[in-house]
Design a protein around this motif. Structure first.
Motif, PDB file in Angstrom:
ATOM      1  N   PHE A  23       3.969  -1.497   2.982  1.00 34.80           N
ATOM      2  CA  PHE A  23       4.501  -1.052   1.693  1.00 34.80           C
ATOM      3  C   PHE A  23       3.714  -1.648   0.530  1.00 34.80           C
ATOM      4  O   PHE A  23       3.376  -0.957  -0.436  1.00 34.80           O
ATOM      5  CB  PHE A  23       5.980  -1.431   1.580  1.00 34.80           C
ATOM      6  CG  PHE A  23       6.636  -0.929   0.325  1.00 34.80           C
ATOM      7  CD1 PHE A  23       7.146   0.355   0.254  1.00 34.80           C
ATOM      8  CD2 PHE A  23       6.741  -1.745  -0.795  1.00 34.80           C
ATOM      9  CE1 PHE A  23       7.747   0.831  -0.897  1.00 34.80           C
ATOM     10  CE2 PHE A  23       7.344  -1.286  -1.957  1.00 34.80           C
ATOM     11  CZ  PHE A  23       7.840   0.011  -2.002  1.00 34.80           C
ATOM     12  N   VAL A  24       3.403  -2.929   0.606  1.00 32.52           N
ATOM     13  CA  VAL A  24       2.669  -3.589  -0.474  1.00 32.52           C
ATOM     14  C   VAL A  24       1.271  -2.990  -0.597  1.00 32.52           C
ATOM     15  O   VAL A  24       0.782  -2.742  -1.712  1.00 32.52           O
ATOM     16  CB  VAL A  24       2.587  -5.108  -0.230  1.00 32.52           C
ATOM     17  CG1 VAL A  24       1.705  -5.769  -1.280  1.00 32.52           C
ATOM     18  CG2 VAL A  24       3.971  -5.725  -0.249  1.00 32.52           C
ATOM     19  N   LEU A  25       0.617  -2.728   0.544  1.00 35.60           N
ATOM     20  CA  LEU A  25      -0.717  -2.117   0.528  1.00 35.60           C
ATOM     21  C   LEU A  25      -0.693  -0.758  -0.155  1.00 35.60           C
ATOM     22  O   LEU A  25      -1.546  -0.438  -0.977  1.00 35.60           O
ATOM     23  CB  LEU A  25      -1.243  -1.967   1.959  1.00 35.60           C
ATOM     24  CG  LEU A  25      -1.828  -3.197   2.645  1.00 35.60           C
ATOM     25  CD1 LEU A  25      -2.180  -2.854   4.089  1.00 35.60           C
ATOM     26  CD2 LEU A  25      -3.053  -3.680   1.903  1.00 35.60           C
ATOM     27  N   ILE A  30      -1.939   3.179  -4.472  1.00 35.19           N
ATOM     28  CA  ILE A  30      -1.626   4.362  -5.282  1.00 35.19           C
ATOM     29  C   ILE A  30      -1.693   4.059  -6.779  1.00 35.19           C
ATOM     30  O   ILE A  30      -1.544   4.971  -7.599  1.00 35.19           O
ATOM     31  CB  ILE A  30      -0.240   4.951  -4.927  1.00 35.19           C
ATOM     32  CG1 ILE A  30       0.886   3.939  -5.189  1.00 35.19           C
ATOM     33  CG2 ILE A  30      -0.230   5.450  -3.499  1.00 35.19           C
ATOM     34  CD1 ILE A  30       2.272   4.511  -4.938  1.00 35.19           C
ATOM     35  N   ALA A  31      -1.943   2.805  -7.136  1.00 39.88           N
ATOM     36  CA  ALA A  31      -2.234   2.494  -8.531  1.00 39.88           C
ATOM     37  C   ALA A  31      -3.641   2.977  -8.887  1.00 39.88           C
ATOM     38  O   ALA A  31      -3.963   3.172 -10.065  1.00 39.88           O
ATOM     39  CB  ALA A  31      -2.105   0.990  -8.780  1.00 39.88           C
ATOM     40  N   THR A  32      -4.483   3.181  -7.860  1.00 44.38           N
ATOM     41  CA  THR A  32      -5.844   3.660  -8.065  1.00 44.38           C
ATOM     42  C   THR A  32      -6.007   5.116  -7.652  1.00 44.38           C
ATOM     43  O   THR A  32      -6.639   5.908  -8.349  1.00 44.38           O
ATOM     44  CB  THR A  32      -6.843   2.793  -7.254  1.00 44.38           C
ATOM     45  OG1 THR A  32      -6.695   1.422  -7.643  1.00 44.38           O
ATOM     46  CG2 THR A  32      -8.276   3.239  -7.486  1.00 44.38           C
ATOM     47  N   MET A  33      -5.428   5.484  -6.498  1.00 41.20           N
ATOM     48  CA  MET A  33      -5.481   6.860  -6.002  1.00 41.20           C
ATOM     49  C   MET A  33      -4.066   7.432  -6.028  1.00 41.20           C
ATOM     50  O   MET A  33      -3.165   6.869  -5.423  1.00 41.20           O
ATOM     51  CB  MET A  33      -6.044   6.895  -4.574  1.00 41.20           C
ATOM     52  CG  MET A  33      -6.114   8.293  -3.961  1.00 41.20           C
ATOM     53  SD  MET A  33      -6.771   8.278  -2.246  1.00 41.20           S
ATOM     54  CE  MET A  33      -8.525   8.076  -2.578  1.00 41.20           C
ATOM     55  N   PRO A  34      -3.847   8.586  -6.719  1.00 39.21           N
ATOM     56  CA  PRO A  34      -2.493   9.150  -6.845  1.00 39.21           C
ATOM     57  C   PRO A  34      -1.829   9.399  -5.487  1.00 39.21           C
ATOM     58  O   PRO A  34      -2.516   9.613  -4.480  1.00 39.21           O
ATOM     59  CB  PRO A  34      -2.734  10.465  -7.589  1.00 39.21           C
ATOM     60  CG  PRO A  34      -4.018  10.280  -8.296  1.00 39.21           C
ATOM     61  CD  PRO A  34      -4.854   9.394  -7.415  1.00 39.21           C
ATOM     62  N   PRO A  35      -0.481   9.398  -5.453  1.00 35.19           N
ATOM     63  CA  PRO A  35       0.261   9.437  -4.174  1.00 35.19           C
ATOM     64  C   PRO A  35      -0.066  10.610  -3.261  1.00 35.19           C
ATOM     65  O   PRO A  35      -0.335  10.412  -2.075  1.00 35.19           O
ATOM     66  CB  PRO A  35       1.727   9.491  -4.623  1.00 35.19           C
ATOM     67  CG  PRO A  35       1.736   8.883  -5.970  1.00 35.19           C
ATOM     68  CD  PRO A  35       0.436   9.236  -6.602  1.00 35.19           C
ATOM     69  N   PHE A  36      -0.042  11.855  -3.781  1.00 34.96           N
ATOM     70  CA  PHE A  36      -0.287  13.005  -2.923  1.00 34.96           C
ATOM     71  C   PHE A  36      -1.705  12.955  -2.348  1.00 34.96           C
ATOM     72  O   PHE A  36      -1.925  13.254  -1.174  1.00 34.96           O
ATOM     73  CB  PHE A  36      -0.084  14.319  -3.690  1.00 34.96           C
ATOM     74  CG  PHE A  36       1.348  14.698  -3.879  1.00 34.96           C
ATOM     75  CD1 PHE A  36       2.211  14.801  -2.800  1.00 34.96           C
ATOM     76  CD2 PHE A  36       1.852  14.967  -5.151  1.00 34.96           C
ATOM     77  CE1 PHE A  36       3.548  15.155  -2.978  1.00 34.96           C
ATOM     78  CE2 PHE A  36       3.181  15.318  -5.332  1.00 34.96           C
ATOM     79  CZ  PHE A  36       4.033  15.410  -4.239  1.00 34.96           C
ATOM     80  N   PRO A 214     -12.041  -1.543  -2.574  1.00 28.60           N
ATOM     81  CA  PRO A 214     -11.598  -2.312  -1.394  1.00 28.60           C
ATOM     82  C   PRO A 214     -10.114  -2.180  -1.086  1.00 28.60           C
ATOM     83  O   PRO A 214      -9.722  -2.091   0.083  1.00 28.60           O
ATOM     84  CB  PRO A 214     -11.954  -3.758  -1.771  1.00 28.60           C
ATOM     85  CG  PRO A 214     -13.055  -3.629  -2.765  1.00 28.60           C
ATOM     86  CD  PRO A 214     -12.765  -2.387  -3.542  1.00 28.60           C
ATOM     87  N   THR A 215      -9.279  -2.150  -2.119  1.00 28.76           N
ATOM     88  CA  THR A 215      -7.835  -2.014  -1.902  1.00 28.76           C
ATOM     89  C   THR A 215      -7.494  -0.667  -1.277  1.00 28.76           C
ATOM     90  O   THR A 215      -6.703  -0.580  -0.334  1.00 28.76           O
ATOM     91  CB  THR A 215      -7.079  -2.174  -3.230  1.00 28.76           C
ATOM     92  OG1 THR A 215      -7.367  -3.455  -3.786  1.00 28.76           O
ATOM     93  CG2 THR A 215      -5.582  -2.045  -3.011  1.00 28.76           C
TER      94      THR A 215
END
Length: 306
Positions: A23-25, A30-36, A214-215
């Motif tokens: 969950f944390v990952l 998704i702060a960098t790549m949008p959820p969908f 990297p994230t």
């Protein structure tokens, strides 16, 4: 059957751990790549991985049976709907309320099981579900807030996840785990890319800065392999040996694992109320487990899945 049921429940608990532990990952990615878009890439990688395994080791299982494809599409639809309703719901409601409402699938599954599969859970299972629900409330809700549109959307997410568990209980005994998981995961990938096309700036995600962040790389790799490919193959293989209600109860431990990993990795502190909630969820699962296997449920499930 009892031994198979216990092993199945333990495997599903490991699946739930993989979801909660990542969950944390996912939150950071998704702060960098949008959820969908993130989910589309994640599920695509997982589908390709399973396809390669089938091509190399289980070529005889790689076929296009209409029943198998239908099962994969139905499962994929409900799973995608759960993600989609939750994603949109979070825009209008708090994370804590969303966590609790999503967890209500643990209550919806036994209700749907009685209605759709004619399965009646045993008393220990019912008590376990009630304990887990109270635990979810203590873990997720710090204060009572008025209902809003987001709550309705997240409730539809809970309905979708409940239907996914129910339909998995129906289709898992009929099909091999690897191809069933592959078609389901591929369907989720396609539907997420469609969602990204309409609702997100997906073009911005396929750049060097985003893809090689990297994230994002770590989240995609770990989630695609462990929390998607292995997790849904395991669910496809082992849910046939347990009941939908027990599966939902096991899945209700996801926020517990999420809370523990957030404490260990992100130094997020748990309140006393949240700790009690975690303990109640675990107690509910253990109470249902120690209550033994329900022969009525198992027999009805086998009949319903023929």
């Amino acid at each position: 059957m009892v031994r198979k049921s216990l092993i199945a429940d333990l495997i599903l608990l490991l699946v739930t751990f993989s979801w909660g532990a990542t969950f944390v990952l996912v939150k950071e990615a998704i702060a960098t790549m949008p959820p969908f878009t993130f989910l589309g890439v994640r599920f695509t990688i997982a589908a390709v991985l399973i396809c390669l395994i089938l091509l190399i080791f289980k070529r005889d299982q790689l076929h296009t049976d209409k029943g198998l494809i239908k099962a994969g599409l139905v499962l994929g639809f409900w799973l995608f709907a759960g993600y989609a309703f939750q994603t949109f719901g979070l825009q209008f409601t708090s994370v804590s309320k969303a966590g609790f409402i999503t967890g209500l699938s643990v209550v919806l599954v036994p209700l749907f099981s009685v209605w759709l599969l004619h399965l009646k859970p045993k008393r220990p299972t019912v008590i376990g579900v009630l304990a887990a629900t109270i635990g979810l409330a203590l873990l997720s809700l710090d204060k009572v807030e008025a209902a809003n549109l987001g709550d309705l959307l997240v409730f539809l997410c809970a309905v979708s996840y409940a239907m996914h568990i129910i339909t998995m209980g129906k289709y898992a005994p009929r099909h091999k785990a690897l191809p069933l998981a592959m078609y389901q995961i591929a369907a989720v990938a396609v539907l997420n890319f469609i969602g990204a096309f309409f609702f997100e700036p997906w073009q911005q995600s396929f750049t060097k800065d985003v893809l090689f962040n990297p994230t994002v790389e770590m989240a995609l790799l770990i989630c695609a392999v462990f929390a998607t490919a292995l997790a849904f193959v395991a669910q496809s293989q082992f849910q046939k040996f347990t009941t939908p209600t027990r599966t939902a109860l096991i899945f209700s431990t996801e926020p517990v694992f999420a809370a523990v990993t957030a404490y260990l990795w992100a130094d997020e502190r748990l309140s006393g109320q949240a700790v009690v909630g975690c303990l109640l969820i675990l107690a509910g699962m253990l109470f249902a487990e120690l209550g033994g296997s329900d022969k009525e449920e198992t027999t009805a499930e086998a009949t319903a899945s023929r």
